[in-house]
Design a protein around this motif. Structure first.
Motif, PDB file in Angstrom:
ATOM      1  N   GLN A  73     -43.546  27.175 -10.133  1.00 36.36           N
ATOM      2  CA  GLN A  73     -44.799  27.005 -10.870  1.00 36.36           C
ATOM      3  C   GLN A  73     -44.626  27.436 -12.323  1.00 36.36           C
ATOM      4  O   GLN A  73     -45.141  26.796 -13.242  1.00 36.36           O
ATOM      5  N   GLN A  74     -43.883  28.536 -12.547  1.00 38.05           N
ATOM      6  CA  GLN A  74     -43.619  28.977 -13.921  1.00 38.05           C
ATOM      7  C   GLN A  74     -42.796  27.929 -14.664  1.00 38.05           C
ATOM      8  O   GLN A  74     -43.075  27.619 -15.831  1.00 38.05           O
ATOM      9  N   ASN A 119     -44.814  21.453 -18.699  1.00 45.28           N
ATOM     10  CA  ASN A 119     -46.069  20.861 -19.158  1.00 45.28           C
ATOM     11  C   ASN A 119     -46.445  21.284 -20.575  1.00 45.28           C
ATOM     12  O   ASN A 119     -47.188  20.571 -21.260  1.00 45.28           O
ATOM     13  N   ARG A 120     -45.933  22.439 -21.012  1.00 43.13           N
ATOM     14  CA  ARG A 120     -46.240  22.920 -22.364  1.00 43.13           C
ATOM     15  C   ARG A 120     -45.338  22.295 -23.430  1.00 43.13           C
ATOM     16  O   ARG A 120     -45.717  22.213 -24.592  1.00 43.13           O
ATOM     17  N   ASP A 170     -45.020  25.017 -15.515  1.00 35.44           N
ATOM     18  CA  ASP A 170     -45.892  25.352 -16.645  1.00 35.44           C
ATOM     19  C   ASP A 170     -45.157  25.170 -17.970  1.00 35.44           C
ATOM     20  O   ASP A 170     -45.731  24.671 -18.954  1.00 35.44           O
TER      21      ASP A 170
END
Length: 286
Positions: A195-196, A202-203, A199
């Motif tokens: 998940q990290q 996606n950034r 993230d």
């Protein structure tokens, strides 16, 4: 003699015969208790070894090495490490401190995640730099590990990701007030690590992405409790892996680079969905 003895990855019986002989004759036996954990507790080790085992936390190892090595010039002292003794910088530092004291030392090696990760089917000689993924906190979300994954992928190399362990940690408040109150142990799971990573994906600016960047459909490999009877291996996309439950710790993660057809076939054995299986089959065809 000061002995650093590897315990392997599974249970009490994974110690080598050479290591067990030293443990049974040593004056004192310490168990390093913060860089990794076994699937069994101290009591199981004591039962198997037939003697007392002293837990050595970070404070003891890093600040009280004199006590740890006391009498080692005249007696055998055993320091037990899950996996291989030289898998952590802390243990190399212990050797240097022993040498400074004029003590003889001996390392008895064993299996560690660094070689046992071959269980997933990705060949060991195709791995690049091993990286660590840390727990993100509210105001601290480092991304340097992500860039190291990209460097490995640019070279076509796989990346072994070691996941954060928090043992005997204090809150800032308790630390500042000098209160010996510790938080419960925490172990970063493969799903949290993914998940990290997702993230970060996606950034990042899509316009700057290269073939080495991760995407939601990048194939990932999660392993749990390697060497134990309930070892688990799962292959999924990065997005899928965010919801895969690997069970109890310890977990590790692998981000593959360029894969040989035999490596792809092995990963298909552990695919969690037709979706990732199709991605792997498309890789075989290229």
């Amino acid at each position: 003699m000061f002995y650093l003895i590897g315990l392997g990855l599974g249970d009490a019986s994974d110690i080598t015969v050479k290591g067990l002989e030293v443990v049974r004759r040593a004056k004192r036996v310490y168990l390093e208790a913060y860089t990794s954990i076994l699937t069994v507790g101290k009591e199981a080790l004591e039962s198997f070894y037939g003697r007392e085992v002293i837990l050595a936390d970070r404070d003891m190892v890093e600040q009280s090495s004199d006590d740890l090595m006391a009498d080692a010039e005249e007696n055998d002292v055993a320091f037990l490490v899950v996996g291989d003794p030289l898998g952590a910088t802390t243990h190399t530092d212990l050797i240097l401190r022993a040498v400074e004291k004029g003590l003889e030392y001996c390392v008895i090696h064993n299996a560690s995640i660094m070689n046992a990760i071959g269980c997933c089917g990705l060949q060991l000689y195709n791995y690049g730099e091993t990286i660590s993924i840390v727990f993100w906190e509210k105001d601290w979300k480092p991304e340097s590990f992500y860039d190291k994954i990209l460097v490995n992928r640019e070279r076509g190399m796989h990346t072994l990701c070691l996941l954060d362990i928090k043992m005997k940690e204090q809150t800032i408040e308790n630390l500042m007030k000098g209160r010996p109150i510790y938080e419960p142990p925490r172990f970063l799971s493969a799903s949290q690590a993914c998940q990290q990573l997702l993230d970060i994906v996606n950034r990042r600016d899509d316009d700057k992405k290269t073939h080495s960047d991760l995407t939601p459909t990048t194939v990932c490999v999660a392993v749990a409790r390697v060497g134990a009877s309930d070892q688990k291996i799962a292959v999924a996309t990065l997005e899928e892996m965010c919801t895969v439950d690997m069970g109890n710790p310890l977990h590790s993660l692998v981000i593959p680079g360029h894969m040989h057809p035999l490596e792809v076939q092995m990963l298909k054995l552990f695919a969690v969905s037709d979706h990732v299986r199709n991605i792997l089959e498309a890789t075989e065809e290229r």
